[in-house]
Motif scaffolding. Structure first.
Motif, mmCIF file in Angstrom:
data_model
loop_
_atom_site.group_PDB
_atom_site.id
_atom_site.type_symbol
_atom_site.label_atom_id
_atom_site.label_comp_id
_atom_site.label_asym_id
_atom_site.label_seq_id
_atom_site.Cartn_x
_atom_site.Cartn_y
_atom_site.Cartn_z
ATOM 1 N N VAL A 126 50.717 44.341 -68.076
ATOM 2 C CA VAL A 126 51.733 45.311 -67.628
ATOM 3 C C VAL A 126 52.418 44.807 -66.358
ATOM 4 O O VAL A 126 53.643 44.930 -66.200
ATOM 5 N N ILE A 127 51.623 44.237 -65.442
ATOM 6 C CA ILE A 127 52.202 43.720 -64.189
ATOM 7 C C ILE A 127 53.137 42.550 -64.480
ATOM 8 O O ILE A 127 54.264 42.488 -63.967
ATOM 9 N N GLU A 128 52.695 41.601 -65.286
ATOM 10 C CA GLU A 128 53.507 40.418 -65.573
ATOM 11 C C GLU A 128 54.747 40.767 -66.391
ATOM 12 O O GLU A 128 55.758 40.059 -66.309
ATOM 13 N N ASN A 129 54.679 41.825 -67.172
ATOM 14 C CA ASN A 129 55.848 42.242 -67.956
ATOM 15 C C ASN A 129 56.988 42.672 -67.056
ATOM 16 O O ASN A 129 58.156 42.542 -67.407
ATOM 17 N N GLY A 130 56.645 43.175 -65.858
ATOM 18 C CA GLY A 130 57.656 43.486 -64.853
ATOM 19 C C GLY A 130 58.297 44.852 -64.999
ATOM 20 O O GLY A 130 57.742 45.769 -65.614
ATOM 21 N N VAL A 131 59.504 44.983 -64.435
ATOM 22 C CA VAL A 131 60.191 46.280 -64.370
ATOM 23 C C VAL A 131 61.660 46.112 -64.752
ATOM 24 O O VAL A 131 62.181 44.996 -64.831
ATOM 25 N N GLU A 132 62.322 47.262 -64.945
ATOM 26 C CA GLU A 132 63.748 47.270 -65.215
ATOM 27 C C GLU A 132 64.467 47.891 -64.025
ATOM 28 O O GLU A 132 64.120 48.988 -63.574
ATOM 29 N N GLN A 145 56.505 36.030 -58.921
ATOM 30 C CA GLN A 145 56.203 36.658 -57.631
ATOM 31 C C GLN A 145 56.560 35.727 -56.483
ATOM 32 O O GLN A 145 57.154 36.138 -55.482
ATOM 33 N N SER A 146 56.184 34.450 -56.620
ATOM 34 C CA SER A 146 56.479 33.472 -55.578
ATOM 35 C C SER A 146 57.979 33.253 -55.435
ATOM 36 O O SER A 146 58.523 33.230 -54.325
ATOM 37 N N ASN A 147 58.655 33.100 -56.594
ATOM 38 C CA ASN A 147 60.106 32.846 -56.566
ATOM 39 C C ASN A 147 60.867 34.018 -55.939
ATOM 40 O O ASN A 147 61.805 33.823 -55.147
ATOM 41 N N MET A 148 60.475 35.232 -56.315
ATOM 42 C CA MET A 148 61.185 36.405 -55.822
ATOM 43 C C MET A 148 60.979 36.591 -54.324
ATOM 44 O O MET A 148 61.913 36.923 -53.570
ATOM 45 N N LEU A 149 59.745 36.378 -53.861
ATOM 46 C CA LEU A 149 59.460 36.515 -52.431
ATOM 47 C C LEU A 149 60.219 35.465 -51.621
ATOM 48 O O LEU A 149 60.789 35.767 -50.553
ATOM 49 N N ASN A 150 60.281 34.240 -52.131
ATOM 50 C CA ASN A 150 61.017 33.181 -51.444
ATOM 51 C C ASN A 150 62.504 33.500 -51.379
ATOM 52 O O ASN A 150 63.163 33.291 -50.343
ATOM 53 N N ALA A 151 63.040 34.016 -52.490
ATOM 54 C CA ALA A 151 64.471 34.364 -52.518
ATOM 55 C C ALA A 151 64.787 35.487 -51.540
ATOM 56 O O ALA A 151 65.811 35.463 -50.840
ATOM 57 N N ALA A 181 65.270 45.252 -53.466
ATOM 58 C CA ALA A 181 65.076 46.446 -54.306
ATOM 59 C C ALA A 181 64.248 46.094 -55.546
ATOM 60 O O ALA A 181 63.361 46.855 -55.965
ATOM 61 N N ILE A 182 64.528 44.920 -56.119
ATOM 62 C CA ILE A 182 63.754 44.465 -57.288
ATOM 63 C C ILE A 182 62.312 44.185 -56.869
ATOM 64 O O ILE A 182 61.359 44.592 -57.538
ATOM 65 N N TYR A 183 62.177 43.509 -55.731
ATOM 66 C CA TYR A 183 60.837 43.146 -55.244
ATOM 67 C C TYR A 183 59.988 44.384 -54.972
ATOM 68 O O TYR A 183 58.790 44.421 -55.306
ATOM 69 N N ILE A 184 60.616 45.406 -54.363
ATOM 70 C CA ILE A 184 59.878 46.646 -54.069
ATOM 71 C C ILE A 184 59.413 47.322 -55.362
ATOM 72 O O ILE A 184 58.268 47.791 -55.463
#
Length: 217
Positions: A126-132, A145-151, A181-184
């Motif tokens: 469920v976590i890896e599937n992510g969100v919309e 997770q790493s890519n998004m945090l770096n961005a 907003a996506i990261y949160i």
């Protein structure tokens, strides 16, 4: 080969006499009938036809055979099939109350571990599937997770838009507010599901009633 003289045959026969026991012999000889073979015979010297052995008492058919020109003869002993014994069935073991209780404990332990493993995999999926977010889907694998945090950090430090992409789409430019907003949302999804899993795990581990095994499963 052996020279044999049967009581019911004037002609000397050539055959093979094989010892089985003192009262039983195997006789291999051609061109005689069973009644001749069972008439008793003498073993002759191959050079001068002198009698070397008296087998006149071997007049009983020890057993039948499918071997051609072969007779099993004896002095009166007859072969009997050994009695086939049915294998003895082991008595069904009756478990004591203590053994039943211990067995139930083992089943409970196995069921708890199996369910926790199953829930852990479901939580991770469920976590890896992510969100919309805003109609676009973003997965959240360990790499994501790493890519998004770096961005997000890069956008915050530079104040510039950074490249990122939704699942199945090409890269777009995201400012700090958009990427954060996506990261949160991803972080909230992770925290919610991890918390849910941990609470369920603690609840399952707390169960000691063996009669709750089916409920856990």
């Amino acid at each position: 080969m052996d020279k044999l003289k049967f009581n019911k045959n004037e002609t000397i026969s050539i055959g093979k006499l094989s010892y089985i026991s003192n009262d039983i012999y195997k006789l291999e000889v051609e061109n005689i009938t069973e009644d001749i073979a069972l008439s008793g015979f003498y073993l002759l010297n191959e050079n001068n036809d002198e009698i070397m052995g008296d087998y006149s008492k071997f007049t009983t058919k020890y057993k039948s055979t499918d071997e051609g020109n072969t007779y099993y003869i004896s002095t009166g002993v007859v072969y009997t099939e050994p009695e086939k014994k049915e294998p003895e069935k082991e008595p069904e073991k009756v478990l004591t109350e203590e053994e039943i209780a211990e067995q139930k404990k083992l089943v409970l332990k196995f069921t708890k571990n199996n369910k926790i493993f199953e829930m852990s995999n479901a939580c991770e999926a469920v976590i890896e599937n992510g969100v919309e977010v805003n109609g676009k889907h973003y997965s959240y694998t360990v790499q994501d997770q790493s890519n998004m945090l770096n961005a997000m950090n890069l956008a915050k430090e530079t104040g510039m838009e950074v490249p990122y992409h939704a699942d199945g789409e090409s890269c777009g430019l995201y400012n700090y507010d958009a990427i954060s907003a996506i990261y949160i949302q991803e972080t909230m999804n992770l925290t919610t599901n991890q918390t849910y899993f941990n609470q369920l795990k603690l609840y399952i581990l707390s169960i000691s009633d063996v009669d709750k095994t089916d409920d856990i499963a």
